[in-house]
Scaffold this motif. Structure first.
Motif, PDB file in Angstrom:
ATOM      1  N   LEU A 153       0.822  -1.220   0.000  1.00  0.00           N
ATOM      2  CA  LEU A 153       0.000   0.000   0.000  1.00  0.00           C
ATOM      3  C   LEU A 153       0.856   1.270   0.000  1.00  0.00           C
ATOM      4  O   LEU A 153       0.407   2.328  -0.443  1.00  0.00           O
ATOM      5  CB  LEU A 153      -0.939   0.017   1.213  1.00  0.00           C
ATOM      6  CG  LEU A 153      -2.040  -1.045   1.231  1.00  0.00           C
ATOM      7  CD1 LEU A 153      -2.839  -0.961   2.535  1.00  0.00           C
ATOM      8  CD2 LEU A 153      -2.984  -0.912   0.037  1.00  0.00           C
ATOM      9  N   LEU A 154       2.095   1.158   0.505  1.00  0.00           N
ATOM     10  CA  LEU A 154       3.005   2.317   0.486  1.00  0.00           C
ATOM     11  C   LEU A 154       3.632   2.528  -0.883  1.00  0.00           C
ATOM     12  O   LEU A 154       4.168   3.601  -1.167  1.00  0.00           O
ATOM     13  CB  LEU A 154       4.132   2.119   1.515  1.00  0.00           C
ATOM     14  CG  LEU A 154       3.760   2.177   2.988  1.00  0.00           C
ATOM     15  CD1 LEU A 154       4.970   1.812   3.843  1.00  0.00           C
ATOM     16  CD2 LEU A 154       3.241   3.555   3.365  1.00  0.00           C
ATOM     17  N   ASP A 155       3.591   1.500  -1.722  1.00  0.00           N
ATOM     18  CA  ASP A 155       4.213   1.547  -3.044  1.00  0.00           C
ATOM     19  C   ASP A 155       3.388   2.457  -3.958  1.00  0.00           C
ATOM     20  O   ASP A 155       2.234   2.154  -4.271  1.00  0.00           O
ATOM     21  CB  ASP A 155       4.265   0.105  -3.588  1.00  0.00           C
ATOM     22  CG  ASP A 155       4.938   0.007  -4.943  1.00  0.00           C
ATOM     23  OD1 ASP A 155       5.060   1.031  -5.643  1.00  0.00           O
ATOM     24  OD2 ASP A 155       5.313  -1.125  -5.311  1.00  0.00           O
ATOM     25  N   GLN A 156       3.986   3.579  -4.381  1.00  0.00           N
ATOM     26  CA  GLN A 156       3.232   4.579  -5.161  1.00  0.00           C
ATOM     27  C   GLN A 156       2.797   4.060  -6.535  1.00  0.00           C
ATOM     28  O   GLN A 156       1.875   4.588  -7.142  1.00  0.00           O
ATOM     29  CB  GLN A 156       4.056   5.862  -5.319  1.00  0.00           C
ATOM     30  CG  GLN A 156       4.409   6.518  -3.989  1.00  0.00           C
ATOM     31  CD  GLN A 156       3.174   6.891  -3.191  1.00  0.00           C
ATOM     32  OE1 GLN A 156       2.400   7.729  -3.623  1.00  0.00           O
ATOM     33  NE2 GLN A 156       2.964   6.274  -2.034  1.00  0.00           N
ATOM     34  N   ILE A 164       7.574  -3.330  10.129  1.00  0.00           N
ATOM     35  CA  ILE A 164       7.178  -4.137   8.972  1.00  0.00           C
ATOM     36  C   ILE A 164       7.895  -3.525   7.784  1.00  0.00           C
ATOM     37  O   ILE A 164       7.728  -2.332   7.521  1.00  0.00           O
ATOM     38  CB  ILE A 164       5.641  -4.072   8.733  1.00  0.00           C
ATOM     39  CG1 ILE A 164       4.871  -4.655   9.913  1.00  0.00           C
ATOM     40  CG2 ILE A 164       5.271  -4.722   7.403  1.00  0.00           C
ATOM     41  CD1 ILE A 164       4.527  -6.114   9.831  1.00  0.00           C
ATOM     42  N   ALA A 165       8.681  -4.326   7.090  1.00  0.00           N
ATOM     43  CA  ALA A 165       9.449  -3.836   5.931  1.00  0.00           C
ATOM     44  C   ALA A 165      10.188  -2.540   6.280  1.00  0.00           C
ATOM     45  O   ALA A 165      10.120  -1.555   5.546  1.00  0.00           O
ATOM     46  CB  ALA A 165       8.523  -3.632   4.718  1.00  0.00           C
ATOM     47  N   GLN A 166      10.891  -2.563   7.408  1.00  0.00           N
ATOM     48  CA  GLN A 166      11.727  -1.431   7.852  1.00  0.00           C
ATOM     49  C   GLN A 166      10.939  -0.181   8.242  1.00  0.00           C
ATOM     50  O   GLN A 166      11.539   0.864   8.513  1.00  0.00           O
ATOM     51  CB  GLN A 166      12.784  -1.024   6.799  1.00  0.00           C
ATOM     52  CG  GLN A 166      13.975  -1.947   6.683  1.00  0.00           C
ATOM     53  CD  GLN A 166      13.720  -3.072   5.730  1.00  0.00           C
ATOM     54  OE1 GLN A 166      13.307  -2.851   4.603  1.00  0.00           O
ATOM     55  NE2 GLN A 166      13.946  -4.300   6.188  1.00  0.00           N
ATOM     56  N   ARG A 167       9.625  -0.256   8.261  1.00  0.00           N
ATOM     57  CA  ARG A 167       8.859   0.938   8.628  1.00  0.00           C
ATOM     58  C   ARG A 167       8.210   0.749   9.984  1.00  0.00           C
ATOM     59  O   ARG A 167       7.629  -0.313  10.266  1.00  0.00           O
ATOM     60  CB  ARG A 167       7.749   1.216   7.593  1.00  0.00           C
ATOM     61  CG  ARG A 167       8.247   1.441   6.182  1.00  0.00           C
ATOM     62  CD  ARG A 167       9.122   2.682   6.059  1.00  0.00           C
ATOM     63  NE  ARG A 167       8.413   3.921   6.380  1.00  0.00           N
ATOM     64  CZ  ARG A 167       7.760   4.662   5.497  1.00  0.00           C
ATOM     65  NH1 ARG A 167       7.724   4.319   4.233  1.00  0.00           N
ATOM     66  NH2 ARG A 167       7.156   5.772   5.861  1.00  0.00           N
ATOM     67  N   GLY A 168       8.311   1.763  10.840  1.00  0.00           N
ATOM     68  CA  GLY A 168       7.593   1.751  12.107  1.00  0.00           C
ATOM     69  C   GLY A 168       6.108   1.615  11.814  1.00  0.00           C
ATOM     70  O   GLY A 168       5.574   2.341  10.987  1.00  0.00           O
ATOM     71  N   THR A 169       5.458   0.652  12.488  1.00  0.00           N
ATOM     72  CA  THR A 169       4.079   0.301  12.149  1.00  0.00           C
ATOM     73  C   THR A 169       3.260   0.193  13.432  1.00  0.00           C
ATOM     74  O   THR A 169       3.661  -0.476  14.377  1.00  0.00           O
ATOM     75  CB  THR A 169       4.081  -1.038  11.391  1.00  0.00           C
ATOM     76  OG1 THR A 169       4.812  -0.882  10.170  1.00  0.00           O
ATOM     77  CG2 THR A 169       2.675  -1.523  11.090  1.00  0.00           C
TER      78      THR A 169
END
Ligand SMILES: [Zn+2]
Length: 273
Positions: free
Chosen positions: A159-162, A257-262
Motif C-alpha cells: 500500500l506504500l508503493d506509489q 514491517i518492511a523497515q517501517r515503524g508500524t
C-alpha cells in the motif's frame, strides 16, 4: 512526510493564487532542487508560461502550464509559501523561488532539502509510475481486490508503493489497516473480497475526512501562513503505541514491517497463520 491529504491541502491553498498567472522568473536557491534537470534548463522550460490549472496526482503537485507541466514533490519538509506583493526578503531554507505576474512570489521552503521541482512536456512518464488515485471513481473495491490478488507481498509495503496506489504513506496506511482490522504483515493476495471492500471503504473514508481537516500535522507539515492539519486528533493508532485500543482497550503496539515503524492493535489485527 506529506501524504495525499496534506498535498491536497497545499493544492487547494495554492489554486486561487496561481491559476491564470504567468511564471516570469525562476531562481534555484539550492542548485539540486531541479535534479536531475539542470536549474538553467528548468528555468528555460518553466518561465514565460501561463499557469492554467493546479492539480494533485499522488503526492505530486502539478502546475499545468500553457505548455507542459511543473511538478513539485514536497518530500519530508517542503513547503510552498505564497507572498502576495508583500516585501519579504527572508530566503531562509528557501530552495526555489517562482516570481509570477502581479508581483506574486511562490517560495519553496525546505529545511531538509529533499523536495524537488521538475518540468515535463507530457505527463505520461509520471502517470506511468503511479498507481490509481484512491479517491477517483476508477478506484473501486473490485479493482482493489483484483490488484491485491496479484501480490503475495505484505500488505503494508504494498500500500506504500506509489506504483500500486498513489498517495498513501505511513500514517494513512496504518490507520486504514486498523480500521479494516487487517494485520499489516498479511500477504496481500490472501485478502478476501469482503476484506478488500472494508479496506477500500477505510482508505477512502480516512482520506476524505483528513482532507476536510486540512490533513495531519505531526511535526512540521504546514500550509500557507502557518496553517496546521487538524486530523492529528483523529488518529486512532498512529504514534499511539502504549495507549489503549479505541475498540478493545488492549495497549497499542509499534512494530517494524518492511523497515517501517508500524502501529497496530495486537488484538484487533491478528496475523492468520
Ligand atoms: Zn483493539
Amino acid at each position: 512526510m506529506p501524504e495525499l491529504p496534506e498535498v491536497e491541502t497545499v493544492v487547494r491553498y495554492l489554486r486561487p493564487h496561481l491559476e491564470g498567472r504567468t511564471v516570469n522568473r525562476f531562481e534555484a536557491w539550492w542548485p539540486k532542487v531541479t535534479d536531475p534537470m539542470p536549474a538553467e534548463v528548468f528555468a528555460q522550460m518553466a518561465t514565460n508560461r501561463v499557469i492554467h490549472a493546479i492539480h494533485r496526482r499522488g503526492k505530486y503537485i502539478l502546475w499545468q502550464l500553457d505548455r507542459g507541466f511543473i511538478h513539485i514533490h514536497l518530500r519530508m519538509t517542503g513547503q510552498l509559501v505564497v507572498l502576495d506583493g508583500a516585501d519579504n526578503d527572508d530566503r531562509h531554507h528557501v530552495t526555489a523561488e517562482f516570481d509570477l505576474s502581479d508581483e506574486m512570489t511562490v517560495l519553496f521552503r525546505d529545511m531538509r532539502k529533499f523536495g524537488r521541482v521538475g518540468y515535463l512536456e507530457d505527463i505520461a512518464p509520471l502517470e506511468a509510475k503511479l498507481g490509481p488515485e484512491p479517491l477517483s471513481p476508477q478506484f473501486t473495491p473490485d479493482l482493489l481486490h483484483r490488484l491485491l490478488a496479484d501480490h503475495r507481498r505484505q500488505i503494508k509495503p504494498l500500500l506504500l508503493d506509489q506504483g500500486f496506489i498513489a498517495g498513501l504513506g505511513n500514517i494513512y496506511v496504518d490507520e486504514a489497516l486498523f480500521l479494516a482490522r487487517v494485520h499489516p504483515g498479511t500477504p496481500a493476495s490472501s485478502l478476501t473480497l469482503e476484506q478488500a471492500q472494508i479496506l477500500h471503504h477505510a482508505i477512502q473514508g480516512i482520506l476524505t475526512e483528513s482532507i476536510g481537516l486540512d490533513g495531519t500535522t505531526i511535526i512540521n507539515f504546514s500550509f500557507g501562513d502557518g496553517g496546521r492539519g487538524r486530523f492529528r486528533d483523529m488518529l486512532q493508532v498512529f504514534r499511539r503505541e502504549g495507549e489503549p485500543c479505541p475498540v478493545c482497550g488492549t495497549p497499542l503496539e509499534k512494530i517494524r514491517i518492511a523497515q517501517r515503524g508500524t502501529h497496530l492493535c495486537p488484538q484487533c489485527q491478528v496475523l492468520d497463520s
